[in-house]
Design a protein around this motif. Structure first.
Motif, short mmCIF file in Angstrom:
data_model
loop_
_atom_site.label_atom_id
_atom_site.label_comp_id
_atom_site.label_asym_id
_atom_site.label_seq_id
_atom_site.Cartn_x
_atom_site.Cartn_y
_atom_site.Cartn_z
N TYR A 39 1.07 -1.14 0.05
CA TYR A 39 -0.02 -0.14 0.20
C TYR A 39 1.06 1.24 0.07
N THR A 42 -0.47 8.94 -0.61
CA THR A 42 -0.61 10.04 -1.83
C THR A 42 0.77 10.06 -2.28
N ARG A 60 -8.31 10.12 -7.89
CA ARG A 60 -9.34 9.73 -7.04
C ARG A 60 -10.79 10.41 -7.06
N LEU A 65 -9.24 5.96 -9.14
CA LEU A 65 -8.59 5.44 -8.08
C LEU A 65 -9.56 5.30 -6.68
N LYS A 66 -9.57 4.41 -5.85
CA LYS A 66 -10.12 4.15 -4.76
C LYS A 66 -9.24 3.71 -3.57
N PRO A 67 -9.46 4.54 -2.52
CA PRO A 67 -8.62 4.19 -1.28
C PRO A 67 -8.85 2.93 -0.73
N TYR A 78 -3.66 3.70 -0.89
CA TYR A 78 -3.87 2.97 -2.20
C TYR A 78 -3.15 1.78 -2.31
N ARG A 79 -3.59 0.55 -2.86
CA ARG A 79 -3.12 -0.39 -3.20
C ARG A 79 -2.35 -0.40 -4.43
N ASP A 82 -4.01 -0.91 -7.79
CA ASP A 82 -5.02 0.04 -8.00
C ASP A 82 -4.18 1.35 -8.74
N VAL A 83 -3.38 1.84 -8.05
CA VAL A 83 -2.53 2.85 -8.80
C VAL A 83 -2.08 2.70 -10.03
#
Length: 111
Positions: A39, A42, A60, A65-67, A78-79, A82-83
């Motif tokens: 993880y 930002t 986001r 992008l989702k936290p 963030y994973r 996912d980034v």
């Protein structure tokens, strides 16, 4: 699984003796989550993707992008996967809306 993950984040990240900043300093090592995934904060995500932190926030806001579930609201995590997906989605959207059929990568422009 979701409730276990949330409990793990809350006990790990928000304990009074170990605030998030104690183990997730910007520019520091990525955080290994309770599920074994990597993880990023930002700032770490921005450094890894070679963009500004405001770009990560824009991804986001735009829904790319989702936290991570259970991450602190003022310091989202963030994973890593996912980034990377968010960067690709944002890039594809920019190419699609620019009207340009030419696709270049950042690596080709830098080289």
């Amino acid at each position: 699984m979701r409730s276990k993950l949330r409990i793990a984040w809350n006990t790990f990240a928000l304990s009074p003796t170990r605030r998030l900043g104690a183990f997730a300093r910007p520019g520091g090592d990525p955080i290994q989550g309770p599920d074994g995934e990597e993880y990023w904060t930002t700032k770490q995500a921005a450094e890894a993707m070679e963009v500004s932190p405001s770009t990560i926030s824009t991804w986001r806001t735009n829904g790319y992008l989702k936290p991570a579930d259970g991450s602190p609201p003022r310091r989202p995590l963030y994973r890593r996967a996912d980034v990377v997906k968010a960067e690709k989605a944002a890039y594809d959207a920019a190419v699609r809306t620019s009207g340009s059929a030419k696709r270049t990568s950042r690596a080709a422009l830098a080289g």
